[in-house]
Design an enzyme around this catalytic site. Structure first.
Site, PDB file in Angstrom:
ATOM      1  N   SER A 204       5.015   2.468   1.335  1.00 60.17           N
ATOM      2  CA  SER A 204       4.276   4.290   1.339  1.00 60.17           C
ATOM      3  C   SER A 204       4.776   5.053   0.605  1.00 60.17           C
ATOM      4  O   SER A 204       5.714   5.475  -0.158  1.00 60.17           O
ATOM      5  CB  SER A 204       4.764   4.486   2.531  1.00 60.17           C
ATOM      6  OG  SER A 204       3.733   5.494   3.220  1.00 60.17           O
ATOM      7  N   HIS A 206       4.482   8.547   1.783  1.00 59.58           N
ATOM      8  CA  HIS A 206       5.215  10.146   2.413  1.00 59.58           C
ATOM      9  C   HIS A 206       6.491   9.745   2.561  1.00 59.58           C
ATOM     10  O   HIS A 206       6.721  11.060   2.587  1.00 59.58           O
ATOM     11  CB  HIS A 206       4.487   9.611   3.135  1.00 59.58           C
ATOM     12  CG  HIS A 206       4.862   8.687   4.579  1.00 59.58           C
ATOM     13  ND1 HIS A 206       4.933   7.359   4.521  1.00 59.58           N
ATOM     14  CD2 HIS A 206       5.607   8.988   5.835  1.00 59.58           C
ATOM     15  CE1 HIS A 206       5.770   6.760   5.933  1.00 59.58           C
ATOM     16  NE2 HIS A 206       6.565   7.981   6.072  1.00 59.58           N
ATOM     17  N   THR A 242     -14.476   3.535  -0.188  1.00 61.39           N
ATOM     18  CA  THR A 242     -14.215   4.696  -1.425  1.00 61.39           C
ATOM     19  C   THR A 242     -12.503   4.569  -1.280  1.00 61.39           C
ATOM     20  O   THR A 242     -11.913   5.041  -0.636  1.00 61.39           O
ATOM     21  CB  THR A 242     -14.417   6.086  -0.833  1.00 61.39           C
ATOM     22  OG1 THR A 242     -16.265   5.244  -0.814  1.00 61.39           O
ATOM     23  CG2 THR A 242     -14.230   6.787  -2.219  1.00 61.39           C
ATOM     24  N   CYS A 326      14.335  10.810  25.701  1.00 66.59           N
ATOM     25  CA  CYS A 326      13.470  11.371  25.524  1.00 66.59           C
ATOM     26  C   CYS A 326      13.294  12.730  25.312  1.00 66.59           C
ATOM     27  O   CYS A 326      11.509  13.271  25.069  1.00 66.59           O
ATOM     28  CB  CYS A 326      14.787  12.591  26.488  1.00 66.59           C
ATOM     29  SG  CYS A 326      15.250  13.053  28.082  1.00 66.59           S
TER      30      CYS A 326
END
Lengths: 387, 211
Positions: A204, A206, A242, A326
């Site tokens: 990837s 990113h 595309t 949390c």
């Protein structure tokens, strides 16, 4: 103290390098045409050339042939495509059994769960407490109807590297395909598909200072895989739609900027931070002490909860990640820490720091100083650890 | 900066009031556990004549909403009589904080439970419970909601770990869908006994594991 923002969550996303942005821009403005066939108009041919060049860059970086590399929208799509594509291709012909680990990133984890709902059986290979795969156990899990083993190259949270050479040697000997999510090693830890017997590899952009929304899948020639996305004949008829030319050009530009020197620099920043954090009492490293990605540091601090740590650090301009329940959207503690035998308290107190190109030595000191202070403050109000 | 919490919550999170312990408290309670990710301890100093809360302190292991709620309930309760303080609800604490994210309800309810449990602990110690309501299954279930299944990080009721509850002349038998050799079997048994045994009409708590 400066106002510099200390970003230590590069495993989640990275700042796109300015040189990458510059490489992408023309493909959004002047060179906007789709990549056409060789008989198309010239503007489309320019896009086609850019696409081919980018594919060459990505394939070369893995030692693969360009035909073996497909661009996708990122690591989630790549892993879905690999796992579900093999299951669709071999589920009827060979069998419905897959093997993975409990600590995979969500695209692999949930692709496997989706297959289980369709009647496939998935086994999880045993891990040691650093998160390393037990090879003997893996060998014992492979059955005649096993179609795919999917084991990450390195863990997204704790950075532990797997021995893909040994795993691949085993799967090849037993005639089983191997997929690996290499999102966190690609560009950071060398891998050559001529040496490593892996059949499918997720990468990837990113996390490498490239744009978001673009990634890829290496598919070894001859690997049975059902077409992932129906559409046109793009990507060697592997994926319709595309092509994201600006993103793909950006991904290739980002890969071209990676150097072994940069990885050594990240490792040295990481080592420095780890050493400083271990000076804080009741702290421990999660993951393997040495066999880990150079950019990853993960430490659990006892008697404190990660979301509070994260929030205090954010107030001081420092961005990190935590395995605390949390913090997560699911309110469940890190499946990685729990998957390597850690308890909930260790998961709640785990903090991940991941380095990137724009980090400096001063970031390490800022983060370490802030952590020492924040952990001290939270422990002072904690009912735990005082008996 | 965009934060998940409002300014009041952030203020109480960063500068919590009444933090710490009281030596020889008149009432004390710990709610939650490290396994569930949130834990709060509440300590009370109560004037025996006026029943007024003269001092109150808390400790918190948890997220920002747990810390902030722990802090605000000490302010709300300080100076009130225990009868008044017993009326403090989660809604009141949440309102005083200007609202909390819905997903954080569990963490903030815990602090209010801690206050109520500390008051109850005071009353039990001083023999102040006048109307002694006989323990029923509902009360036991209510208390078991505060016992965590450490593996799931959720309470025994939510995880459907409790298969039956029997009350028999002061003996409470709680059957669990958990084997006796489970990694956390002892912790769970101890926590159950800790929550159920203080009930005035309970003499014995038996925890029965699945065979």
């Amino acid at each position: 103290m400066t106002d510099r923002f200390v970003y230590l969550d590069n495993a989640a996303a990275t700042r796109t390098d300015e040189r990458v942005v510059q490489a992408m821009l023309p493909y959004m403005t002047d060179k906007y045409a789709v990549a056409t066939s060789q008989f198309g108009y010239s503007l489309g041919l320019e896009s086609k050339v850019a696409l081919d060049r980018a594919r060459d860059t990505l394939a070369n970086s893995l030692g693969a042939s360009p035909d073996e590399f497909v661009f996708t929208s990122g690591d989630a799509e790549s892993s879905n495509m690999a796992i579900k594509g093999v299951a669709a291709a071999l589920g009827e012909k060979k069998g419905r059994h897959l093997i993975t680990t409990a600590i995979e990133d969500f695209p692999v984890l949930y692709s496997m769960r989706a297959l289980e709902r369709q009647g496939f059986t998935v086994d999880q290979v045993r891990l040691d407490e650093q998160g390393t795969v037990d090879l003997d156990h893996l060998a014992s899990l492979i059955r005649p109807d096993t179609i795919l083993v999917s084991i990450q190259a390195a863990n997204q949270e704790i950075g532990t590297l797997q021995d893909l050479d040994a795993i691949g040697a085993l799967t090849r000997e037993r005639g089983v395909l191997l997929h690996s999510d290499a999102t966190h090693t690609f560009g950071r830890v060398p891998l050559d598909v001529q040496q490593t017997p892996v059949d499918l590899l997720t990468v990837s952009s990113h996390v490498l200072h490239g744009p978001k929304g673009v990634g890829g899948l290496y598919i070894r020639e001859g690997t049975p895989l059902v077409k992932w996305m129906d559409g046109g004949f793009q990507e060697n008829n592997r994926r319709g739609g595309t092509e994201n030319i600006p993103g793909i050009v950006g991904f290739a530009a980002a890969v071209a900027l990676l150097t072994p020197e940069e990885n050594e620099r990240l490792r040295s920043l990481r080592d420095r931070l780890t050493a400083r954090l271990l000076e804080i009492p009741q702290s421990r490293v999660n993951g393997h002490p040495t066999r880990r990605t150079p950019q990853n540091c993960n430490v659990s601090f006892r008697y404190v909860e990660g979301e509070s740590v994260l929030l205090h650090l954010d107030m001081r301009g420092i961005a990190v990640s935590t395995g605390s329940a949390c913090f997560s959207r699911s309110l469940e503690g890190s499946h990685v820490i729990l998957g390597i035998g850690g308890d909930h308290e260790r998961a709640h107190g785990s903090i991940r720091f991941t380095f990137g190109r724009y980090n400096e030595e001063s970031d390490v000191d800022r983060a370490a100083d802030a952590l020492a202070d924040v952990i001290g403050r939270l422990r002072a109000i904690s009912p735990l650890g005082k008996e | 900066m965009t934060l998940p919490y409002n300014e009041i919550v952030m203020e109480y999170f960063q500068n919590p009031r009444n933090v710490g312990r009281i030596e020889d408290p008149d009432g004390k309670a710990i709610e939650g556990s490290p396994a569930c990710g949130d834990m709060v301890a509440v300590y009370l100093k109560v004037n025996d004549d006026t029943h007024r809360i003269e001092d109150i302190k808390f400790e918190s292991y948890g997220c920002a909403s747990n810390i902030a709620t722990g802090s605000i309930i000490t302010e709300l309760a300080k100076g009130k009589t225990i009868e008044e303080a017993r009326e403090i609800t989660w809604q009141e604490a949440s309102d005083a904080l200007g609202g909390l994210p819905a997903i954080k309800t569990h963490c903030s309810v815990l602090a209010v439970d801690g206050l109520q449990a500390a008051i109850q602990n005071y009353e039990e110690r001083k023999g102040l419970i006048t109307e002694r309501v006989p323990t029923d299954e509902k009360e036991i279930r209510r208390r078991l909601k505060r016992v965590m299944n450490p593996q799931a990080g959720l309470d025994l009721i939510r995880t459907k770990t409790v298969t039956s509850i029997e009350l028999d002349n002061g003996t409470v038998r709680i059957a669990l869908d958990m084997p006796a050799d489970h990694q956390f079997a002892n912790n769970v048994r101890d926590e159950i006994i800790e929550k159920i045994e203080p009930l005035w009409d309970v003499n014995e708590v038996q925890v029965i594991f699945a065979s």
